[in-house]
Design an enzyme around this catalytic site. Sequence first.
Site, PDB file in Angstrom:
ATOM      1  N   CYS A   1      41.745  29.551  40.545  1.00 47.35           N
ATOM      2  CA  CYS A   1      41.628  29.297  39.112  1.00 47.35           C
ATOM      3  C   CYS A   1      42.939  29.670  38.419  1.00 47.35           C
ATOM      4  O   CYS A   1      43.658  30.570  38.853  1.00 47.35           O
ATOM      5  CB  CYS A   1      40.473  30.105  38.513  1.00 47.35           C
ATOM      6  SG  CYS A   1      40.207  29.753  36.755  1.00 47.35           S
TER       7      CYS A   1
ATOM      8  N   ASP B   1      43.157  31.161  35.752  1.00 45.69           N
ATOM      9  CA  ASP B   1      42.922  32.409  35.007  1.00 45.69           C
ATOM     10  C   ASP B   1      44.030  33.441  35.267  1.00 45.69           C
ATOM     11  O   ASP B   1      44.379  33.714  36.423  1.00 45.69           O
ATOM     12  CB  ASP B   1      41.559  32.981  35.448  1.00 45.69           C
ATOM     13  CG  ASP B   1      41.070  34.086  34.531  1.00 45.69           C
ATOM     14  OD1 ASP B   1      41.776  35.118  34.407  1.00 45.69           O
ATOM     15  OD2 ASP B   1      39.992  33.935  33.933  1.00 45.69           O
TER      16      ASP B   1
ATOM     17  N   ARG C   1      44.024  36.488  35.194  1.00 47.14           N
ATOM     18  CA  ARG C   1      43.616  37.721  35.880  1.00 47.14           C
ATOM     19  C   ARG C   1      43.521  37.572  37.388  1.00 47.14           C
ATOM     20  O   ARG C   1      43.171  38.519  38.084  1.00 47.14           O
ATOM     21  CB  ARG C   1      42.252  38.177  35.325  1.00 47.14           C
ATOM     22  CG  ARG C   1      42.270  38.529  33.850  1.00 47.14           C
ATOM     23  CD  ARG C   1      40.864  38.616  33.302  1.00 47.14           C
ATOM     24  NE  ARG C   1      40.177  37.312  33.368  1.00 47.14           N
ATOM     25  CZ  ARG C   1      38.917  37.112  32.976  1.00 47.14           C
ATOM     26  NH1 ARG C   1      38.205  38.112  32.526  1.00 47.14           N
ATOM     27  NH2 ARG C   1      38.379  35.912  33.058  1.00 47.14           N
TER      28      ARG C   1
ATOM     29  N   HIS D   1      36.291  33.011  40.918  1.00 45.54           N
ATOM     30  CA  HIS D   1      36.164  34.384  40.420  1.00 45.54           C
ATOM     31  C   HIS D   1      34.983  34.500  39.468  1.00 45.54           C
ATOM     32  O   HIS D   1      34.625  33.543  38.791  1.00 45.54           O
ATOM     33  CB  HIS D   1      37.460  34.839  39.736  1.00 45.54           C
ATOM     34  CG  HIS D   1      37.767  34.101  38.462  1.00 45.54           C
ATOM     35  ND1 HIS D   1      37.547  34.643  37.217  1.00 45.54           N
ATOM     36  CD2 HIS D   1      38.255  32.862  38.242  1.00 45.54           C
ATOM     37  CE1 HIS D   1      37.905  33.770  36.285  1.00 45.54           C
ATOM     38  NE2 HIS D   1      38.342  32.680  36.877  1.00 45.54           N
TER      39      HIS D   1
ATOM     40  N   CYS E   1      34.423  33.440  35.277  1.00 48.47           N
ATOM     41  CA  CYS E   1      35.286  32.262  35.082  1.00 48.47           C
ATOM     42  C   CYS E   1      34.873  31.517  33.808  1.00 48.47           C
ATOM     43  O   CYS E   1      33.726  31.079  33.672  1.00 48.47           O
ATOM     44  CB  CYS E   1      35.176  31.331  36.290  1.00 48.47           C
ATOM     45  SG  CYS E   1      36.294  29.919  36.187  1.00 48.47           S
TER      46      CYS E   1
HETATM   47 CO    CO Z   1      38.382  30.803  36.044  1.00 48.39          CO
END
Ligand code: CO
Length: 206
Positions: free
Chosen positions: A41, A43, A45, A97, A100
Amino acid sequence: MSIEHLLENNRAWSARMERERPGFFKGLASQQKPRYLWIGCADSRVPANEIIGLPPGEVFVHRNVANLVVHSDLNCLAVLDFAVNALGVEDIIVCGHYGCGGVQAALQPTEGRIVDHWIRHIRDIAKHYKDDIEREPTATAQTRRLCELNVAVQVVHVRESPVLLAARSKGVQVHGWIYDVGDGLLRDLTPIVDEVRALEPSCRLS
Ligand code: CO
């Protein structure tokens, strides 16, 4: 943190790497030979190299919203082809994750934004596995379950992509993992991948 600060960080990082591993960058400049392809992803993080402790040169990375492998996504297919056939990666890791945003959005009403078109792929998974998801007692648990199922479905998409089918003799392994942004730990989702395969016999091409 200012933009200038990022460039300062970079100079400090480069100097530290060279101090700790003299010749590191010169070695990488001539070629890359990563063993792993990471599909994760976007993302912020979930930074691929950092969470698996690998330096530059060890992992080829493709990231998008909610780590999707869409059959018509030329970007992802090009990465897959290049990684398998040019770089010769041995393992492909699809990593989702918990928490998400893309997966959460797929369980909410659509807002009609561009990203909703992308998330439509996860809505389809949520619809397909509705009974399985609704077996979870809380909204949080349902979202977590969809995060896991999403990874499993994308693993199947990689395995059944024309790129992988054509490269069967190379024996590339495809793994499904999930990362918990709450504790920084990865978990292997292989059992769920097997469940998904069992639920979708019509998709089995091999
Ligand atoms: Co995500």
